[in-house]
Design a protein around this motif. Structure first.
Motif, PDB file in Angstrom:
ATOM      1  N   HIS A 152       0.823  -1.206   0.000  1.00  0.00           N
ATOM      2  CA  HIS A 152       0.000   0.000   0.000  1.00  0.00           C
ATOM      3  C   HIS A 152       0.861   1.261   0.000  1.00  0.00           C
ATOM      4  CE1 HIS A 152      -3.751  -2.141   0.331  1.00  0.00           C
ATOM      5  NE2 HIS A 152      -3.180  -2.927   1.229  1.00  0.00           N
ATOM      6  N   SER A 153       0.389   2.250  -0.716  1.00  0.00           N
ATOM      7  CA  SER A 153       1.084   3.527  -0.884  1.00  0.00           C
ATOM      8  C   SER A 153       1.252   4.242   0.459  1.00  0.00           C
ATOM      9  CB  SER A 153       0.249   4.394  -1.828  1.00  0.00           C
ATOM     10  OG  SER A 153       0.883   5.597  -2.095  1.00  0.00           O
ATOM     11  N   PRO A 154       2.333   4.957   0.642  1.00  0.00           N
ATOM     12  CA  PRO A 154       3.459   5.157  -0.259  1.00  0.00           C
ATOM     13  C   PRO A 154       4.475   4.023  -0.126  1.00  0.00           C
ATOM     14  CG  PRO A 154       3.818   6.481   1.690  1.00  0.00           C
ATOM     15  CD  PRO A 154       2.475   5.787   1.851  1.00  0.00           C
ATOM     16  N   VAL A 155       5.066   3.625  -1.232  1.00  0.00           N
ATOM     17  CA  VAL A 155       6.063   2.561  -1.250  1.00  0.00           C
ATOM     18  C   VAL A 155       7.426   3.219  -1.412  1.00  0.00           C
ATOM     19  CG1 VAL A 155       6.830   0.466  -2.393  1.00  0.00           C
ATOM     20  CG2 VAL A 155       4.390   1.013  -2.307  1.00  0.00           C
ATOM     21  N   ARG A 156       8.262   3.088  -0.388  1.00  0.00           N
ATOM     22  CA  ARG A 156       9.593   3.702  -0.426  1.00  0.00           C
ATOM     23  C   ARG A 156      10.642   2.649  -0.757  1.00  0.00           C
ATOM     24  NH1 ARG A 156       6.556   5.885   3.515  1.00  0.00           N
ATOM     25  NH2 ARG A 156       7.192   4.328   5.026  1.00  0.00           N
ATOM     26  N   GLY A 157      11.681   3.089  -1.459  1.00  0.00           N
ATOM     27  CA  GLY A 157      12.742   2.168  -1.803  1.00  0.00           C
ATOM     28  C   GLY A 157      13.948   2.887  -2.373  1.00  0.00           C
ATOM     29  N   PHE A 158      14.940   2.095  -2.729  1.00  0.00           N
ATOM     30  CA  PHE A 158      16.213   2.618  -3.226  1.00  0.00           C
ATOM     31  C   PHE A 158      16.448   2.176  -4.666  1.00  0.00           C
ATOM     32  CE2 PHE A 158      16.599   2.693   1.318  1.00  0.00           C
ATOM     33  CZ  PHE A 158      17.311   3.851   1.559  1.00  0.00           C
ATOM     34  N   ASP A 184      15.468  12.876   1.826  1.00  0.00           N
ATOM     35  CA  ASP A 184      16.450  12.296   2.739  1.00  0.00           C
ATOM     36  C   ASP A 184      16.535  10.790   2.484  1.00  0.00           C
ATOM     37  OD1 ASP A 184      13.999  11.524   3.670  1.00  0.00           O
ATOM     38  OD2 ASP A 184      14.195  12.400   5.646  1.00  0.00           O
ATOM     39  N   HIS A 185      17.122  10.056   3.338  1.00  0.00           N
ATOM     40  CA  HIS A 185      17.264   8.599   3.288  1.00  0.00           C
ATOM     41  C   HIS A 185      18.281   8.112   2.253  1.00  0.00           C
ATOM     42  CE1 HIS A 185      13.736   8.908   5.686  1.00  0.00           C
ATOM     43  NE2 HIS A 185      13.504   7.618   5.718  1.00  0.00           N
ATOM     44  N   HIS A 186      18.860   8.981   1.448  1.00  0.00           N
ATOM     45  CA  HIS A 186      19.856   8.540   0.479  1.00  0.00           C
ATOM     46  C   HIS A 186      21.100   8.057   1.225  1.00  0.00           C
ATOM     47  CE1 HIS A 186      17.288  10.599  -2.341  1.00  0.00           C
ATOM     48  NE2 HIS A 186      17.437  11.725  -1.673  1.00  0.00           N
ATOM     49  N   ASN A 187      21.864   7.206   0.587  1.00  0.00           N
ATOM     50  CA  ASN A 187      23.148   6.805   1.152  1.00  0.00           C
ATOM     51  C   ASN A 187      24.168   6.724   0.018  1.00  0.00           C
ATOM     52  OD1 ASN A 187      22.963   4.144  -0.014  1.00  0.00           O
ATOM     53  ND2 ASN A 187      21.721   3.480   1.727  1.00  0.00           N
ATOM     54  N   GLN A 188      25.378   6.362   0.338  1.00  0.00           N
ATOM     55  CA  GLN A 188      26.449   6.376  -0.663  1.00  0.00           C
ATOM     56  C   GLN A 188      26.233   5.357  -1.784  1.00  0.00           C
ATOM     57  OE1 GLN A 188      29.402   5.423   2.325  1.00  0.00           O
ATOM     58  NE2 GLN A 188      29.973   3.587   1.197  1.00  0.00           N
ATOM     59  N   PHE A 189      25.289   4.434  -1.599  1.00  0.00           N
ATOM     60  CA  PHE A 189      25.076   3.365  -2.575  1.00  0.00           C
ATOM     61  C   PHE A 189      23.904   3.604  -3.524  1.00  0.00           C
ATOM     62  CE2 PHE A 189      26.905   1.427   1.279  1.00  0.00           C
ATOM     63  CZ  PHE A 189      28.135   1.080   0.762  1.00  0.00           C
ATOM     64  N   GLY A 190      23.033   4.575  -3.215  1.00  0.00           N
ATOM     65  CA  GLY A 190      21.886   4.813  -4.084  1.00  0.00           C
ATOM     66  C   GLY A 190      20.958   5.882  -3.557  1.00  0.00           C
ATOM     67  N   GLU A 191      19.986   6.233  -4.381  1.00  0.00           N
ATOM     68  CA  GLU A 191      19.017   7.270  -4.040  1.00  0.00           C
ATOM     69  C   GLU A 191      17.729   6.643  -3.515  1.00  0.00           C
ATOM     70  OE1 GLU A 191      18.526   9.091  -7.869  1.00  0.00           O
ATOM     71  OE2 GLU A 191      20.175  10.482  -7.501  1.00  0.00           O
ATOM     72  N   ALA A 192      17.038   7.406  -2.670  1.00  0.00           N
ATOM     73  CA  ALA A 192      15.759   6.972  -2.125  1.00  0.00           C
ATOM     74  C   ALA A 192      14.616   7.660  -2.866  1.00  0.00           C
ATOM     75  CB  ALA A 192      15.697   7.294  -0.639  1.00  0.00           C
ATOM     76  N   TRP A 193      13.594   6.886  -3.212  1.00  0.00           N
ATOM     77  CA  TRP A 193      12.411   7.372  -3.915  1.00  0.00           C
ATOM     78  C   TRP A 193      11.174   6.790  -3.255  1.00  0.00           C
ATOM     79  CZ3 TRP A 193      12.424  10.079  -8.780  1.00  0.00           C
ATOM     80  CH2 TRP A 193      13.698  10.366  -9.271  1.00  0.00           C
TER      81      TRP A 193
END
Length: 88
Positions: A26-32, A63-72
């Protein structure tokens, strides 16, 4: 800006079973954007599963980004997901 068509979502077995029973996340679905970024987040938050999630209406998180990827996040329920990695 290119919007991702799949994200890697860190979760727990309990939440995964809820997703599976309802046939969607269910929305919102967060991920990298990368599996490595999701794994880093999973370690930080104590989650033990990574799902590969198909997305169609993504927005970049501030926010939530890290050195390995972006958060969406994906606006809308996401019915297409599969287990990418699990400790079970």
């Amino acid at each position: 800006m290119n919007h991702p068509t799949k994200l890697y979502h860190a979760t727990t077995l309990k939440k995964y079973l809820k997703y599976k029973n309802s046939n969607c996340i269910h929305s919102p679905v967060r991920g990298f954007t990368t599996p490595m970024a999701a794994m880093a987040w999973a370690i930080k938050t104590g989650r033990n599963m990574i799902l590969e999630v198909e997305t169609y209406n993504t927005h970049k998180l501030p926010d939530h980004h890290n050195q390995f990827g972006e958060a969406w996040w994906n606006d809308g329920n996401t019915p297409n997901f599969k287990v990418f990695y699990s400790v079970y």
